[in-house]
Design a protein around this motif. Structure first.
Motif, PDB file in Angstrom:
ATOM      1  N   ARG A 106      17.727   3.444  12.998  1.00  0.00           N
ATOM      2  CA  ARG A 106      17.537   4.791  12.449  1.00  0.00           C
ATOM      3  C   ARG A 106      18.852   5.574  12.455  1.00  0.00           C
ATOM      4  NH1 ARG A 106      12.354   4.157  14.953  1.00  0.00           N
ATOM      5  NH2 ARG A 106      10.710   4.545  13.452  1.00  0.00           N
ATOM      6  N   THR A 107      18.950   6.505  11.555  1.00  0.00           N
ATOM      7  CA  THR A 107      20.096   7.406  11.523  1.00  0.00           C
ATOM      8  C   THR A 107      19.760   8.595  12.417  1.00  0.00           C
ATOM      9  OG1 THR A 107      20.486   6.735   9.250  1.00  0.00           O
ATOM     10  CG2 THR A 107      21.572   8.759   9.979  1.00  0.00           C
ATOM     11  N   VAL A 108      20.641   8.901  13.356  1.00  0.00           N
ATOM     12  CA  VAL A 108      20.364   9.971  14.312  1.00  0.00           C
ATOM     13  C   VAL A 108      21.390  11.092  14.150  1.00  0.00           C
ATOM     14  CG1 VAL A 108      20.275  10.579  16.765  1.00  0.00           C
ATOM     15  CG2 VAL A 108      19.233   8.442  15.972  1.00  0.00           C
TER      16      VAL A 108
ATOM     17  N   ARG B 224      22.196   4.258   9.933  1.00  0.00           N
ATOM     18  CA  ARG B 224      22.507   3.879  11.323  1.00  0.00           C
ATOM     19  C   ARG B 224      23.663   4.690  11.921  1.00  0.00           C
ATOM     20  NH1 ARG B 224      22.192  -1.298   9.268  1.00  0.00           N
ATOM     21  NH2 ARG B 224      24.318  -1.812   9.888  1.00  0.00           N
TER      22      ARG B 224
ATOM     23  N   ASN C  11      18.536   4.643  17.401  1.00  0.00           N
ATOM     24  CA  ASN C  11      19.683   4.368  16.539  1.00  0.00           C
ATOM     25  C   ASN C  11      19.962   2.867  16.486  1.00  0.00           C
ATOM     26  OD1 ASN C  11      23.133   4.380  16.724  1.00  0.00           O
ATOM     27  ND2 ASN C  11      22.090   5.255  14.967  1.00  0.00           N
TER      28      ASN C  11
ATOM     29  N   TYR D  77      25.230   7.635  14.061  1.00  0.00           N
ATOM     30  CA  TYR D  77      24.794   8.524  15.152  1.00  0.00           C
ATOM     31  C   TYR D  77      25.790   9.672  15.135  1.00  0.00           C
ATOM     32  CZ  TYR D  77      22.786  10.020  19.610  1.00  0.00           C
ATOM     33  OH  TYR D  77      22.161  10.735  20.596  1.00  0.00           O
TER      34      TYR D  77
ATOM     35  N   THR E 147      17.324   8.430  21.994  1.00  0.00           N
ATOM     36  CA  THR E 147      17.992   8.574  20.688  1.00  0.00           C
ATOM     37  C   THR E 147      18.874   7.356  20.420  1.00  0.00           C
ATOM     38  OG1 THR E 147      19.904   9.768  21.599  1.00  0.00           O
ATOM     39  CG2 THR E 147      18.042  11.099  20.831  1.00  0.00           C
ATOM     40  N   ARG E 148      19.527   6.861  21.480  1.00  0.00           N
ATOM     41  CA  ARG E 148      20.409   5.694  21.289  1.00  0.00           C
ATOM     42  C   ARG E 148      19.578   4.464  20.901  1.00  0.00           C
ATOM     43  NH1 ARG E 148      24.171   4.665  26.152  1.00  0.00           N
ATOM     44  NH2 ARG E 148      22.177   4.251  27.140  1.00  0.00           N
TER      45      ARG E 148
END
Lengths: 282, 573
Positions: free
Chosen positions: B486-488, B328, B482, B330, B478-479
């Motif tokens: 998810r890992t961004v 998680r 995340n 970013y 993308t945010r």
């Protein structure tokens, strides 16, 4: 990092410093001799000489190894084809009434059972391989040691229209960019899970054909952009232009061109008149 | 009034097979020696207008053209494109693809040779042009050996050497790091002031554009919707918002201050003016950073342990890099061109294997993953979406990678429909990907990656070439991904767009990790940023100009630091 440039060898080497026209003379001489000679000793020596020249000017083992690796299946195919099938032509070259069998395949083998490879055919196959190798190595020897701009000026001096000369040079410059693009597209597909190395031949061909779509689109886009850039920079394709560096032939270039001409005439005449370089069965 | 250098009269243009006007009834003048900015949303017609000024549109592309363009009194349609090169020089967005020669001097000489300039004169102009852009020592180098910034300076030098009356720059800095971009704009000013060359600069770089342009034109759907002095256009925030144009941060800051009763229009568009006006306000109060919405876990998912990498040519691209990325997270990866960002990312993707050290996912060495296994762990969204697209429909494109997973038809359909709905692509599922806009193509690529349900997502320069709305749409996505767990990882050099998205920043220089910290701390690590060709954003520069320890990083945060109850000094408007 890879550099998308064809100037991959030391540009200060003696060979690289030669004028394009001197290199072209050597290229023509070696190519003609490779065509007219059928003696394996001569063609092999010629291929070896070109190979040594490639190494001397700094073309890497990696590149030469890549060429040999890629071409080996074709060379093997040539050897087999000539060894097993080329009878009439080698009989005519040698004046013999029959060939010398060296290998017979067992009758029980499917389709190829009973086929016989001849010594003369294999020798001629090896000759063709060494001729091919000469051509293959002459190209990088001349291309990698010549700045694209020298190609343009040299070809124009040889009365080739400027537009055509520029196209040749632009194509040479464009190839590495396309290879880079292919590499990038393949990597992108790999990241979607498509690893070519783990695929069977058919699946690999299918994947390659799919990769062609983005590569072709990208190539077309790049080509269009280059065309816009060229015209925006006053490129018209006409020969009436000036050159920052207008190369003149040096004494060294003159000597090389002279030697190449002598080599060409001597090689061809000695083959035609004295039979030097004709096919022999050793 | 003197005759304008460039005059467009009722220009309309339709690309071949298109009923949609790329330019519509455009009329405008450019004076000699003027610097004009051209901005607008993606697809608004900026590039088309640039290409029309030397006749490339319509002579090269074809299509239907109406109206008249005069350059120095000559109609661009009356002569072939190459004829206009002596007056109008064109510099394009991608530095690498516009360089055609094998050395810097040949690159500059090319146009001069075509224009039949005598060789001694070419030699003089080549030397002068190289000196002007600071590349004199590299004249024999191959242009592709230069950095992106150097390549763009070379393209400028090649254009300058012709001594054109007008230089047209189409998004000249969109692929450059901030310091290289600043160098390009500095050259624009030099060429304009010393040699009187007029410029038309198309792009989305408001902070840099505002510093150099005299006038700003805004295009929308091929029409001119604003054409006025830069300070008037950049301070018309309603107009800019309507047309997806971001104003300079200094202007936005003062708009927020105005909302608190601390500033009055006209707002500044130059950083120095903003600093000056900010200093006249009452001192700011201490800034309390907002709470993070999504905290990363402490469990590492991706780890680099002492990773070094040396390319075949001997370049040390990574040097003893140790980094742990958590679930998680970013993470923004920053650094100038050549700092090692791409090399590091290629290690995450197993495209490169370390010369020394190890890369692990969940403690397992990356080298043990097969390509399909890795694709389900790490998803990669390339900068250029077109490299990935080759299927005949959007749904086929998304389903293509899933074939490897041998899913049941129901599960396959569930995943395809799921990501189509998630990314708003359901209505486009039967369309050919190449019939979509660039923004939609980017979403298709993201959808294809998401269908594999990877835990880690790597975005390579996702905002390059996008307008404000397009960039925000991708970053918002993308945010959300995340926040969903998810890992961004985002590779970028567009710092101004990162607040509100990235929480952690990794800064690379010459293959070494020189900073690994929070976004806020990274934005204020000015010395580190500048050492790797990055610049603090205007909001940070403004904050530091009034208080070196003021930790605000956005215009909104900075405005909140000033007490709205304080009376507005008369001199601060």
């Amino acid at each position: 990092m890879t550099t998308p440039s064809l100037q991959v060898v030391n540009p200060t080497s003696a060979f690289a410093a030669l004028d394009f026209r001197a290199k072209a003379a050597l290229f023509v001489t070696a190519s003609v001799l490779a065509v007219v000679w059928d003696d394996l000793r001569c063609t092999a020596a010629l291929a070896l000489a070109v190979f040594v020249a490639c190494r001397a000017v700094g073309i890497s083992w990696t590149y030469l190894g890549f060429v040999l690796r890629v071409m080996t299946p074709f060379f093997l195919l040539l050897l087999c084809t000539h060894g097993f099938f080329n009878k009439q032509y080698v009989l005519r070259l040698t004046g013999q009434s029959h060939v010398t069998p060296v290998l017979s395949l067992p009758e029980s083998w499917w389709i190829v059972g009973g086929m016989v490879a001849s010594k003369e055919g294999l020798l001629y196959g090896a000759t063709v391989v060494s001729k091919s190798l000469t051509f293959l190595l002459l190209v990088p020897l001349c291309v990698f040691t010549t700045e694209p701009n020298q190609w343009v000026v040299g070809l124009v001096r040889l009365r080739v229209p400027y537009k055509f000369a520029f196209l040749v040079s632009a194509t040479l410059r464009f190839f590495p960019l396309i290879f880079d693009e292919i590499q990038a597209v393949m990597e992108t597909q790999r990241l979607r899970g498509f690893a070519l190395e783990s695929m069977g031949p058919l699946q690999r061909v299918r994947t390659y054909s799919r990769i062609a779509v983005p590569v072709i689109l990208s190539a077309m886009h790049k080509a269009q952009q280059v065309e816009v850039v060229l015209q925006s920079r006053a490129f018209s394709g006409r020969s009436n232009r000036t050159y920052l560096h207008d190369p003149t032939l040096t004494m060294k270039d003159g000597v090389v061109i002279g030697l190449a001409a002598v080599g060409l005439v001597t090689g061809v005449l000695s083959t035609l008149l004295l039979g030097f370089g004709r096919f022999v069965t050793l | 009034m003197s005759t304008p250098l460039v005059s467009l009269r009722s220009v309309s243009y339709f690309y071949p097979k298109s009923d949609c006007a790329a330019l519509l009834n455009v009329s405008l003048d450019l004076a000699a020696g003027e610097i004009v900015g051209l901005t607008g949303a993606t697809g608004s017609g900026k590039s088309t207008l640039c290409l029309a000024l030397n006749g490339t549109v319509p002579q090269f592309f074809g299509g239907r053209f109406f109206g008249e363009i005069l350059v120095a009194g000559e109609d661009t349609l009356n002569q072939p494109i190459h004829h206009h090169a002596a007056r109008v020089a064109l510099v394009l967005q991608d530095p690498g693809s516009q360089l055609i020669a094998a050395s810097l001097e040949q690159e500059i000489a090319f146009a001069l040779e075509n224009l039949q300039v005598p060789p001694p004169e070419i030699a003089v102009r080549v030397s002068e042009a190289l000196a002007q852009v600071g590349l004199a020592e590299l004249r024999k180098k191959h242009p592709h050996d230069l950095s992106g910034g150097q390549q763009q300076r070379l393209a400028l030098a090649a254009a300058f050497a012709v001594r054109p009356r007008l230089m047209v720059l189409d998004e000249p800095t969109s692929q450059l790091d901030p310091q290289s971009a600043a160098e390009v704009f500095s050259l624009v000013r030099t060429f304009n002031q010393r040699f009187g060359i007029a410029f038309l600069i198309a792009g989305h770089a408001p902070e840099e554009m505002a510093e150099v342009v005299d006038r700003l034109i805004v295009l929308a759907d091929g029409r001119v919707v604003a054409d006025a002095p830069a300070h008037r256009v950049y301070t018309d925030l309603t107009l800019l918002q309507r047309h997806a144009v971001r104003p300079p941060e200094v202007t936005t800051t003062f708009a927020h201050l105005a909302g608190r009763g601390l500033a009055r229009p006209p707002f500044p568009i130059h950083l120095a003016d903003g600093m000056e006006r900010l200093r006249r306000l009452p001192p700011p109060r201490a800034f309390a950073p907002p709470e993070m919405v999504t905290e990363p876990s402490t469990v590492p998912i991706l780890a680099l342990d002492g990773v070094s990498y040396r390319y075949a040519d001997g370049t040390e691209a990574l040097r003893d890099l140790t980094l742990s990325i958590h679930r998680r997270d970013y993470l923004a990866v920053l650094g100038q061109n050549g700092a090692g960002k791409s090399t590091m990312i290629r290690h995450f993707l197993n495209l490169l294997q370390p010369t020394r050290g190890e890369v692990r996912i969940d403690g397992v060495p990356l080298a043990t993953y097969s390509a399909p296994e890795l694709a389900q762990r790490v998803g990669y969204v390339p900068q250029n979406p077109d490299r990935q697209l080759f299927n005949a429909s959007v749904e086929a494109e998304i389903g293509f990678s899933l074939q490897l997973l041998r899913l049941t038809p129901e599960e396959h359909e569930r995943r395809v429909s799921g990501v189509l709905a998630d990314l708003g692509l359901l209505a486009l599922r039967k369309r050919h990907p190449f019939s979509l806009s660039r923004g939609d193509r980017a979403r298709v690529v993201i959808a294809a990656v998401l269908a594999l349900e990877p835990e880690i997502l790597v975005f390579d320069e996702p905002t390059t070439g996008q307008d404000e709305a397009g960039a925000r749409a991708i970053l918002d996505l993308t945010r959300r991904l995340n926040e969903e767990g998810r890992t961004v990882i985002v590779v970028t050099h567009h710092l101004a767009l990162l607040p509100g998205y990235a929480r952690r920043v990794v800064l690379l220089r010459e293959g070494r990790l020189i900073l690994d910290t929070t976004l806020r701390d990274a934005f204020h690590a000015v010395a580190s940023l500048e050492s790797t060709h990055l610049k603090p954003t205007q909001a940070v520069a403004l904050a530091r100009s009034v208080d070196p320890v003021l930790r605000a990083i956005t215009p909104q945060e900075l405005a909140r630091c000033f007490d709205g109850s304080a009376s507005l000094p008369a001199s601060s408007s």
